[in-house]
Design a protein around this motif. Structure first.
Motif, PDB file in Angstrom:
ATOM      1  N   GLU A  80      -7.217  24.167   7.092  1.00  0.00           N
ATOM      2  CA  GLU A  80      -6.248  24.134   5.996  1.00  0.00           C
ATOM      3  C   GLU A  80      -4.806  24.213   6.486  1.00  0.00           C
ATOM      4  O   GLU A  80      -3.887  24.360   5.681  1.00  0.00           O
ATOM      5  N   ALA A  81      -4.577  24.119   7.795  1.00  0.00           N
ATOM      6  CA  ALA A  81      -3.226  24.243   8.355  1.00  0.00           C
ATOM      7  C   ALA A  81      -2.296  23.155   7.841  1.00  0.00           C
ATOM      8  O   ALA A  81      -1.083  23.364   7.751  1.00  0.00           O
ATOM      9  N   TRP A  82      -2.846  22.010   7.463  1.00  0.00           N
ATOM     10  CA  TRP A  82      -2.023  20.910   6.962  1.00  0.00           C
ATOM     11  C   TRP A  82      -1.290  21.273   5.688  1.00  0.00           C
ATOM     12  O   TRP A  82      -0.228  20.732   5.402  1.00  0.00           O
ATOM     13  N   ARG A  83      -1.833  22.213   4.915  1.00  0.00           N
ATOM     14  CA  ARG A  83      -1.212  22.591   3.637  1.00  0.00           C
ATOM     15  C   ARG A  83       0.198  23.149   3.833  1.00  0.00           C
ATOM     16  O   ARG A  83       1.066  22.940   2.998  1.00  0.00           O
ATOM     17  N   GLU A  84       0.428  23.832   4.953  1.00  0.00           N
ATOM     18  CA  GLU A  84       1.756  24.361   5.256  1.00  0.00           C
ATOM     19  C   GLU A  84       2.763  23.228   5.477  1.00  0.00           C
ATOM     20  O   GLU A  84       3.959  23.446   5.347  1.00  0.00           O
ATOM     21  N   ALA A 132       0.823  -1.208   0.000  1.00  0.00           N
ATOM     22  CA  ALA A 132       0.000   0.000   0.000  1.00  0.00           C
ATOM     23  C   ALA A 132       0.860   1.261   0.000  1.00  0.00           C
ATOM     24  O   ALA A 132       1.993   1.255   0.463  1.00  0.00           O
ATOM     25  N   THR A 133       0.283   2.330  -0.522  1.00  0.00           N
ATOM     26  CA  THR A 133       0.970   3.617  -0.552  1.00  0.00           C
ATOM     27  C   THR A 133       0.176   4.640   0.239  1.00  0.00           C
ATOM     28  O   THR A 133      -1.016   4.443   0.508  1.00  0.00           O
ATOM     29  N   ILE A 134       0.858   5.727   0.588  1.00  0.00           N
ATOM     30  CA  ILE A 134       0.174   6.863   1.204  1.00  0.00           C
ATOM     31  C   ILE A 134       0.564   8.114   0.436  1.00  0.00           C
ATOM     32  O   ILE A 134       1.578   8.139  -0.261  1.00  0.00           O
ATOM     33  N   CYS A 135      -0.234   9.128   0.587  1.00  0.00           N
ATOM     34  CA  CYS A 135       0.093  10.441   0.046  1.00  0.00           C
ATOM     35  C   CYS A 135       0.740  11.238   1.181  1.00  0.00           C
ATOM     36  O   CYS A 135       0.330  11.101   2.342  1.00  0.00           O
ATOM     37  N   PRO A 136       1.746  12.052   0.884  1.00  0.00           N
ATOM     38  CA  PRO A 136       2.340  12.869   1.943  1.00  0.00           C
ATOM     39  C   PRO A 136       1.307  13.746   2.669  1.00  0.00           C
ATOM     40  O   PRO A 136       1.486  14.096   3.828  1.00  0.00           O
ATOM     41  N   SER A 137       0.196  14.055   1.993  1.00  0.00           N
ATOM     42  CA  SER A 137      -0.841  14.869   2.633  1.00  0.00           C
ATOM     43  C   SER A 137      -1.461  14.158   3.830  1.00  0.00           C
ATOM     44  O   SER A 137      -1.908  14.810   4.776  1.00  0.00           O
ATOM     45  N   GLU A 138      -1.477  12.817   3.818  1.00  0.00           N
ATOM     46  CA  GLU A 138      -2.015  12.082   4.957  1.00  0.00           C
ATOM     47  C   GLU A 138      -1.170  12.329   6.196  1.00  0.00           C
ATOM     48  O   GLU A 138      -1.704  12.535   7.292  1.00  0.00           O
ATOM     49  N   ALA A 172      -3.356  17.917  12.669  1.00  0.00           N
ATOM     50  CA  ALA A 172      -4.462  17.630  13.592  1.00  0.00           C
ATOM     51  C   ALA A 172      -3.942  17.414  15.007  1.00  0.00           C
ATOM     52  O   ALA A 172      -4.584  17.815  15.974  1.00  0.00           O
ATOM     53  N   GLY A 173      -2.775  16.820  15.134  1.00  0.00           N
ATOM     54  CA  GLY A 173      -2.221  16.534  16.452  1.00  0.00           C
ATOM     55  C   GLY A 173      -1.495  17.699  17.079  1.00  0.00           C
ATOM     56  O   GLY A 173      -1.275  17.713  18.280  1.00  0.00           O
ATOM     57  N   SER A 174      -1.124  18.707  16.270  1.00  0.00           N
ATOM     58  CA  SER A 174      -0.318  19.802  16.808  1.00  0.00           C
ATOM     59  C   SER A 174      -1.141  20.968  17.328  1.00  0.00           C
ATOM     60  O   SER A 174      -0.674  21.726  18.159  1.00  0.00           O
ATOM     61  N   GLY A 175      -2.367  21.121  16.847  1.00  0.00           N
ATOM     62  CA  GLY A 175      -3.188  22.239  17.305  1.00  0.00           C
ATOM     63  C   GLY A 175      -3.743  21.989  18.684  1.00  0.00           C
ATOM     64  O   GLY A 175      -4.106  20.879  19.030  1.00  0.00           O
ATOM     65  N   ALA A 176      -3.821  23.030  19.491  1.00  0.00           N
ATOM     66  CA  ALA A 176      -4.380  22.892  20.834  1.00  0.00           C
ATOM     67  C   ALA A 176      -5.866  22.609  20.705  1.00  0.00           C
ATOM     68  O   ALA A 176      -6.617  23.414  20.174  1.00  0.00           O
TER      69      ALA A 176
END
Length: 138
Positions: A92-96, A64-70, A77-81
């Motif tokens: 959209e914070a993941w885009r950075e 299986a493969t993943i996309c770097p966006s995952e 998702a884990g870094s935001g308070a």
């Protein structure tokens, strides 16, 4: 004329560093491809993205493969308070984190842990443009 030393990989972005004559005296000390990578180095979020890529791949079937966006989405998702489904965090914070996720994947390729593919074929991570997928080394 003496033979050129072999190319190296940038410690920050994972791209190939080609030998240049101006580096002839200091080639052994060259670790980064340029000033941006030298100033950025490898940050904690970069390490977190590498670990996330590895854990996502470990939880999938062997081919299986993943996309770097995952990985970028998971780290964002884990870094935001209080981030999560009902939080006020920027959705959209993941885009950075997309380019850092691609850099993490390139470093993992250099470490021999993953491969980067496009259209199901393994590609050179230093020259890959456009959407990529990451899979464990076969």
């Amino acid at each position: 004329m003496p033979a050129q030393p072999p190319d190296k990989t940038c410690a920050s972005c994972g791209r190939r560093i080609e030998w240049r004559k101006k580096w002839a005296r200091s080639w052994d000390e060259v670790k980064y491809c340029g000033s941006a990578c030298r100033s950025r180095k490898v940050r904690p979020v970069d390490e977190q993205l590498s670990e996330t890529i590895q854990s996502l791949l470990a939880s999938r079937a062997a081919g299986a493969t993943i996309c770097p966006s995952e990985a970028a989405r998971a780290v964002a998702a884990g870094s935001g308070a209080g981030s999560g489904a009902g939080s006020d965090a920027d959705p959209e914070a993941w885009r950075e984190l997309m380019e850092p996720a691609r850099r993490a994947a390139r470093r993992l390729v250099e470490a021999g842990e993953v491969e980067i593919t496009q259209g199901g074929k393994v590609v050179d991570p230093s020259t890959a443009k456009g959407p990529i997928r990451v899979r464990r080394v076969r």
